[in-house]
Design an enzyme around this catalytic site. Structure first.
Site, mmCIF file in Angstrom:
data_model
loop_
_atom_site.group_PDB
_atom_site.id
_atom_site.type_symbol
_atom_site.label_atom_id
_atom_site.label_comp_id
_atom_site.label_asym_id
_atom_site.label_seq_id
_atom_site.Cartn_x
_atom_site.Cartn_y
_atom_site.Cartn_z
ATOM 1 N N GLU A 152 -26.659 22.247 12.199
ATOM 2 C CA GLU A 152 -26.985 22.494 13.789
ATOM 3 C C GLU A 152 -28.558 22.087 14.086
ATOM 4 O O GLU A 152 -29.198 22.760 14.797
ATOM 5 C CB GLU A 152 -26.591 23.948 14.168
ATOM 6 C CG GLU A 152 -26.293 24.160 15.420
ATOM 7 C CD GLU A 152 -25.512 22.936 16.441
ATOM 8 O OE1 GLU A 152 -24.389 22.826 15.879
ATOM 9 O OE2 GLU A 152 -26.017 22.550 17.226
HETATM 10 C C1 LIG Z 1 -21.887 22.339 5.033
HETATM 11 C C2 LIG Z 1 -22.165 21.570 6.123
HETATM 12 C C3 LIG Z 1 -21.377 21.532 7.520
HETATM 13 C C4 LIG Z 1 -21.770 20.864 8.604
HETATM 14 N N1 LIG Z 1 -20.998 20.840 9.580
HETATM 15 C C5 LIG Z 1 -21.259 19.736 10.681
HETATM 16 C C6 LIG Z 1 -20.081 19.630 11.789
HETATM 17 O O1 LIG Z 1 -19.497 20.478 11.939
HETATM 18 N N2 LIG Z 1 -20.338 18.534 12.486
HETATM 19 C C7 LIG Z 1 -21.277 17.450 12.359
HETATM 20 O O2 LIG Z 1 -21.450 16.730 13.094
HETATM 21 N N3 LIG Z 1 -22.255 17.755 11.265
HETATM 22 C C8 LIG Z 1 -22.002 18.836 10.421
HETATM 23 N N4 LIG Z 1 -23.057 19.105 9.454
HETATM 24 C C9 LIG Z 1 -24.009 17.942 9.418
HETATM 25 C C10 LIG Z 1 -25.442 18.419 9.536
HETATM 26 O O3 LIG Z 1 -25.576 18.837 10.808
HETATM 27 C C11 LIG Z 1 -26.375 17.691 9.047
HETATM 28 O O4 LIG Z 1 -26.473 17.618 7.598
HETATM 29 C C12 LIG Z 1 -27.856 17.781 9.581
HETATM 30 O O5 LIG Z 1 -27.919 17.468 10.801
HETATM 31 C C13 LIG Z 1 -28.995 16.945 9.013
HETATM 32 O O6 LIG Z 1 -28.596 15.700 8.630
HETATM 33 P P1 LIG Z 1 -28.668 14.790 7.240
HETATM 34 O O7 LIG Z 1 -27.986 15.691 6.377
HETATM 35 O O8 LIG Z 1 -28.272 13.523 7.492
HETATM 36 O O9 LIG Z 1 -30.377 14.942 6.903
HETATM 37 P P2 LIG Z 1 -31.388 13.927 7.272
HETATM 38 O O10 LIG Z 1 -31.280 13.667 8.847
HETATM 39 O O11 LIG Z 1 -31.237 12.685 6.412
HETATM 40 O O12 LIG Z 1 -32.650 14.921 6.869
HETATM 41 C C14 LIG Z 1 -33.095 15.039 5.683
HETATM 42 C C15 LIG Z 1 -34.505 15.661 5.618
HETATM 43 O O13 LIG Z 1 -35.331 15.024 6.751
HETATM 44 C C16 LIG Z 1 -35.804 15.704 7.746
HETATM 45 N N5 LIG Z 1 -36.089 14.931 8.850
HETATM 46 C C17 LIG Z 1 -35.120 14.089 9.403
HETATM 47 N N6 LIG Z 1 -35.538 13.434 10.632
HETATM 48 C C18 LIG Z 1 -36.594 14.157 10.945
HETATM 49 C C19 LIG Z 1 -37.473 14.071 12.009
HETATM 50 N N7 LIG Z 1 -37.340 13.329 12.977
HETATM 51 N N8 LIG Z 1 -38.601 15.095 12.213
HETATM 52 C C20 LIG Z 1 -38.591 15.905 11.167
HETATM 53 N N9 LIG Z 1 -38.064 16.006 9.958
HETATM 54 C C21 LIG Z 1 -36.729 15.155 9.857
HETATM 55 C C22 LIG Z 1 -34.857 16.912 7.907
HETATM 56 O O14 LIG Z 1 -35.592 18.000 8.612
HETATM 57 C C23 LIG Z 1 -34.396 17.123 6.482
HETATM 58 O O15 LIG Z 1 -35.159 18.041 5.693
HETATM 59 C C24 LIG Z 1 -22.887 19.817 8.395
HETATM 60 C C25 LIG Z 1 -23.455 19.590 7.192
HETATM 61 C C26 LIG Z 1 -23.076 20.351 5.995
HETATM 62 C C27 LIG Z 1 -23.658 20.378 4.799
#
Ligand SMILES: Cc1cc2nc3c(=O)[nH]c(=O)nc-3n(C[C@H](O)[C@H](O)[C@H](O)COP(=O)(O)OP(=O)(O)OC[C@H]3O[C@@H](n4cnc5c(N)ncnc54)[C@H](O)[C@@H]3O)c2cc1C
Length: 593
Positions: free
Chosen positions: A441
């Site tokens: 989220e």
């Molecule tokens: C168990 C689980 C349930 C989930 N449920 C849903 C769901 O129902 N629907 C859905 O759509 N998604 C869902 N997600 C996805 C979740 O919302 C994403 O994992 C999350 O938004 C982060 O994206 P990412 O994993 O690609 O991490 P990334 O975006 O790759 O981020 C990696 C790191 O980089 C940092 N980062 C990235 N960009 C920036 C920035 N611009 N500024 C500062 N820091 C940054 C992040 O804070 C993080 O620490 C779920 C994930 C999990 C693990």
């Protein structure tokens, strides 16, 4: 395995003395939901959570969700029974529009339901939570036909909902979504693409699953401006509301994760699946934002809920487990570990943070209710005031409570000693379950960016400084109270730091965004902790001093003010430092040699 006791008196205390439920119930919009009715309903909800849902929590962890070759996903039997009873209870419909079967209760009352549901079984709670997000989206942006077709059964929970944003290349950067939507010529669209990490994307506890999917229509502009939202039901729905053919949306695998094993995290494949536009073309991202507040509030709540459940268990263990002789205990005896000062420190820290988080979460929910009621009464100034306040609190609730949730569940585990590290006691489950909340989220890094990038600048910082002014006045009142020790002094000092940090970031913002973002996470911690303290001060000052229960609340507020609040006093330098130090080493120099 410990039981769960719904913290009804704690919830009532916060609603009455901090989040001003009486004022919410006095508005025209929520006039039918008087505090006594709400507390009566919550007592029923608490009993339901303790008796029906809490006993299923362990099954979620040990049995979990199972994916099968035919694309189906099954949950433990105990989940199915509990979910069926949840649907029958009607508790889930409390906050929704009465026109579609909801009870039109204020959000603050629904947050109390959600708090107890999440404490009872976080993995299961995610099914209603995602459904709530989908309901909000369809209600706010769907057509009349869509509302009539989907909302009644989603509000009861007979059908669940999902939110499909994430793709392998589109995580925090939702604008990178590539899932496609092609017009089918009859008003519907063919959706093709893969979504990952979709919570409760497939399961066997509800009759239908209503997916909300972000996708791109042909020739749409790049980035967030070209994203549209579609509703894609698992089973297509006939004009009489009956379930028809299976749509071509399938779950091709589920993730193996650190925690919330009972919440299926699905890879969803949309293979020309039939969907319908929700809202206008290219409005998907904007529409998603309208329900983000509620979703972020609910995820922040998870930090509170798991801390509460873990605390209850740790407290029980600390009373039962005997080790060593407490100071002053007779020679030759052994004492329960709760008698040792360091264990008391851990317990008081949990208790005070739980109170602080509850104050923040319920105040945030109450502010959303006040904004809604002002809007419905045509009071534009009131609506703007409460909406700004709620908007400021959202990243604090989501970011702070989920970070603190991992810390408090860790402390609960620590109290169990070695028995916390082994799975048998269940303490480890809370810790593992809590760890997702700072990630999804919008990661907490994104929350901090939202705080300094969007929220801080509201009324040129006026929304923050108005709140700090209130806390200054409260600090004076704390000084005048007999039993608040140094709380007033500590609150005043924190406000000085929060003002300095706020002013610095407001000046930094226009010309040094890197430094602004570099200081955002410590700023969220400083401001969030100060807000929790300021709200606890409100409760302590409002509560009748002669009441025994209130005395426990005052003691915990004082502990927060004297022992937790000062921990953020060292953050100012890392907020005001330039980002130069963060970039002094280039990526190659960060490599281990
Ligand atoms: C168990 C689980 C349930 C989930 N449920 C849903 C769901 O129902 N629907 C859905 O759509 N998604 C869902 N997600 C996805 C979740 O919302 C994403 O994992 C999350 O938004 C982060 O994206 P990412 O994993 O690609 O991490 P990334 O975006 O790759 O981020 C990696 C790191 O980089 C940092 N980062 C990235 N960009 C920036 C920035 N611009 N500024 C500062 N820091 C940054 C992040 O804070 C993080 O620490 C779920 C994930 C999990 C693990």
């Amino acid at each position: 395995m410990s039981d769960y006791t719904p913290p009804l008196r704690d919830i009532r205390f916060v609603m009455e003395h901090i989040a001003d439920l009486d004022q919410i119930s006095a508005t025209e919009l929520f006039g039918h939901a008087d505090p006594d009715t709400i507390h009566d309903v919550l007592a029923e909800v608490g009993r339901f959570m303790a008796e029906v849902v809490a006993p299923t929590n362990r099954d979620g962890d040990t049995i979990g969700a199972s994916w099968h070759e035919d694309g189906s996903v099954t949950l433990p039997d105990s989940f199915k029974t509990a979910y069926e009873k949840w649907v029958a209870s009607g508790f889930g419909a409390m906050p929704f529009d009465p026109d579609y079967g909801g009870a039109g209760f204020p959000w603050i009352s629904a947050i109390a339901v959600q708090e107890m549901l999440t404490s009872a079984n976080m993995a299961l709670s995610l099914c209603p939570l995602l459904t709530q997000g989908a309901i909000d989206a369809i209600h706010a942006h769907g057509s009349d036909d869509q509302r009539a077709a989907y909302l009644p059964k989603m509000m009861t929970g007979e059908w669940s909902g999902t939110m499909n944003l994430t793709e392998p290349q589109a995580g925090s950067d939702v604008g990178a979504v590539t899932t496609k939507a092609e017009p089918r010529g009859d008003g519907s669209w063919a959706i093709t693409g893969q979504k990952i990490f979709i919570t409760w994307g497939e399961h066997d506890v509800a009759d239908n699953i209503i997916h909300l999917v972000l996708a791109r229509t042909p020739d749409s502009p790049p980035g967030t401006k070209g994203i549209s939202m579609f509703v894609v039901p698992k089973f297509l729905i006939g004009s009489d509301g009956s379930l028809g053919d299976r749509n071509t949306a399938s779950c091709i695998s589920i993730e193996h994760k650190l925690g919330i094993h009972g919440s299926p995290t699905c890879v969803m494949s949309y293979d020309g699946a039939i969907g319908w536009l929700v809202g206008g073309e290219h409005e998907g991202m904007r529409n998603m934002f309208t329900m983000m507040n509620n979703a972020r509030l609910s995820v922040g709540l998870e930090g509170l809920s798991l801390s509460e459940r873990a605390y209850q268990q740790a407290l029980q263990y600390a009373q039962d487990r005997e080790q060593g002789r407490a100071i002053g205990a007779p020679a030759g005896t052994s004492s329960p570990i709760i008698e040792h000062p360091d264990v008391r420190r851990m317990l008081m820290t949990q208790r005070a943070w739980i109170d602080g988080m509850r104050a923040l979460v319920y105040t945030n929910a109450g502010a959303l209710d006040r904004a809604d009621s002002a809007r419905s009464a045509g009071d534009a100034d009131g609506a703007r005031h409460w909406q700004e306040f709620a908007d400021l609190l959202i990243p604090l609730t989501k970011g702070l409570c989920t970070d603190v949730g991992t810390e408090m569940t860790s402390l609960a585990l620590q109290i169990h000693g070695g028995m916390g590290y082994v799975e048998e006691t269940g303490a480890a489950q809370h810790y593992r379950d809590a760890r997702i909340a700072p990630i999804y989220e919008g990661t907490n890094g994104i929350q901090a960016a939202d705080l300094v990038g969007r929220k801080l600048g509201m009324r040129s910082g006026g929304v923050v400084t108005d709140l700090l002014d209130e806390f200054d006045a409260r600090a004076d009142a704390l000084d005048a109270a007999d039993d608040m020790g140094a709380f007033g002094e500590r609150l005043r000092a924190a406000v000085v730091d929060a003002r300095a940090a706020t002013e610095h970031l407001l000046q930094t913002a226009p010309n040094d965004p890197r430094s602004l973002l570099g200081g955002s996470t410590p700023y969220l911690r400083l401001l969030g902790t100060t807000v929790c303290a300021g709200l606890l001060a409100k409760g302590a000052l409002a509560a009748d001093v002669d009441d025994e229960f209130n005395a426990t609340k005052r003691a915990s507020a004082r502990f927060f003010g004297e022992q937790i609040l000062p921990t953020v006093s060292g953050l100012l330098p890392s907020i005001t430092a330039s980002a130069d130090a963060l970039y002094e080493l280039d990526p190659t120099q960060l490599t281990t040699r």
